[in-house]
Design a protein around this motif. Sequence first.
Motif, PDB file in Angstrom:
ATOM      1  N   ALA A 298       0.839  -1.203   0.000  1.00 34.26           N
ATOM      2  CA  ALA A 298       0.000   0.000   0.000  1.00 34.26           C
ATOM      3  C   ALA A 298       0.875   1.254   0.000  1.00 34.26           C
ATOM      4  N   PRO A 299       0.362   2.364  -0.539  1.00 33.32           N
ATOM      5  CA  PRO A 299       1.148   3.611  -0.551  1.00 33.32           C
ATOM      6  C   PRO A 299       1.395   4.184   0.839  1.00 33.32           C
ATOM      7  N   THR A 300       0.512   3.923   1.810  1.00 30.96           N
ATOM      8  CA  THR A 300       0.698   4.356   3.192  1.00 30.96           C
ATOM      9  C   THR A 300       0.367   3.198   4.123  1.00 30.96           C
ATOM     10  N   ASP A 301       0.616   3.393   5.413  1.00 26.82           N
ATOM     11  CA  ASP A 301       0.306   2.365   6.411  1.00 26.82           C
ATOM     12  C   ASP A 301      -1.075   2.535   7.015  1.00 26.82           C
ATOM     13  N   TYR A 302      -1.877   3.462   6.509  1.00 26.48           N
ATOM     14  CA  TYR A 302      -3.223   3.709   7.053  1.00 26.48           C
ATOM     15  C   TYR A 302      -4.253   2.894   6.256  1.00 26.48           C
ATOM     16  N   GLY A 303      -4.084   1.595   6.289  1.00 25.86           N
ATOM     17  CA  GLY A 303      -4.940   0.721   5.498  1.00 25.86           C
ATOM     18  C   GLY A 303      -6.103   0.162   6.291  1.00 25.86           C
ATOM     19  N   PHE A 304      -7.178  -0.156   5.601  1.00 24.82           N
ATOM     20  CA  PHE A 304      -8.326  -0.868   6.165  1.00 24.82           C
ATOM     21  C   PHE A 304      -8.988  -1.639   5.041  1.00 24.82           C
ATOM     22  N   CYS A 305      -9.902  -2.510   5.378  1.00 21.83           N
ATOM     23  CA  CYS A 305     -10.516  -3.348   4.355  1.00 21.83           C
ATOM     24  C   CYS A 305     -11.923  -3.734   4.769  1.00 21.83           C
TER      25      CYS A 305
END
Length: 483
Positions: A298-305
């Motif tokens: 991902a481009p940043t670490d602020y991911g969710f799904c």
Amino acid sequence: MSDMNNTLDGIHTSGSLGEKADIFQSGKGNASGFPSPALIPTRAPLPTPNAQKIRTSLSKGNRSNQEGEESFPSPVPNPLPELIASTLSPLVSECLLPWTKSSATQVIKVYNEDNTSRAVEVPSDITARDICQLFVLKNHCIDDHSWTLFEHVSHLGIERTIEDHESVMEVLSGWGMDTDCRLYFRKNYAKYEFFRKPLDFFPDHMVSISSETNGAVDHSQLIQTFLNSSTCPEIHGHLHAKEQGRKSWKKFYFVLRRSGLYFSNKGTSKEPRHLQFIADFSDSDVYTVLSAKKLHGAPTDYGFCVKSTKCSSARDLKLLCADDEQTRTCWITAMRLLKYGMELYQNFIQPHQKQKASPMRSISENSLVAMDFSGQKSRVIENPSEALSVAVEEGLSWRRKSCHRLSSHGSPSTSQSSVSIIALHLAQSWFHGKLSRDEAQRLITQQGLIDGVFLLRDSQSNPKTFVLSLCHMQKIKHFQILP
């Protein structure tokens, strides 16, 4: 804030919010912060033939309580009938032991923050709030209503908050046999913080009223609008999305409505012909992605799904990524509110309602009194304020002794008092010793990014100094402290 609570109380319908929560609320800790003994059975009783009487043996101080034993013609006499009840009336048994209504039990394993685990046998209808209250009592924690049960899916690198009203067995039923899934018991201060400070969670540029109402959002009524079934705020903004079957990520304009999550295939257009449906939340849950950069590129670490309750592979995840923590928190909070609505508000106000009402005290709790053994004769402390001060003094004395043992181990001290003062921080829960900057940020994020969450650690760049890591405005900052 009080106006918003009054408005929300008008929506909330009165009524019982579950029998099992009542028993746990009645077992709150005493003034010193240590919980009182609670009557929690380890298994539901088996039905006895010929309608024979059930005798429940309750022994104060024992770890396991025996139930389901048949009564004999000549039972052993009870030496202390006023402290230990040999029989319980059906009414008292129903109030103190609500799990006896369920005959099906199952053993589950729950992990703590330090990855230590404990297996407990629980009924099939137990909720996440029940599990939290059970472990608060078993671990001798102070119940500040922030303890939370998490679902951690290790092989996918995701986790989510299990809401207090959710059935734990339903969550476990969605796990595959070959999957590495765990239940974690830890604090989450931000679990219901959006009810207290909604503007911190929903920025102006991301919230608007849906087109049906033809009006601008009134932030004083924002949460009420979320809970109202006829209206719903619209959450919109740019997110990175991972393309299905590919490793690349693309940035799209997303729109969250009550009907589901959409993205626009033409800029920021919200016209129906330009909106592509992604998911609804009737059979799906929103998860936080851990290490989104490392695991999914991902481009940043602020991911969710968004994950369906029936899927267990990474290919079925709808992976999204925000540019900052505030944006991710806004999307996840809005999805929780859309899925559960009024149930979340009931979970939020239930502990406060129990505090206002006078809780039912158990038999063992009624037998506890505060005692003073400092003089030549012991005495009962009847003044609650005095009992609290004595408890605090006792706790501080115990910590000083513990600190002295820690400091004097292997290095004898010339002055016992000076060593105790210098090493006092070692016994504090907020001191984490040689903790790295990244680990400090991870721990604070796990506890919930709300103002005031902090920890103290040793500095890695300067061994003689400390570092204060704290959360302010959903951002973690680090300050060096010179002793």
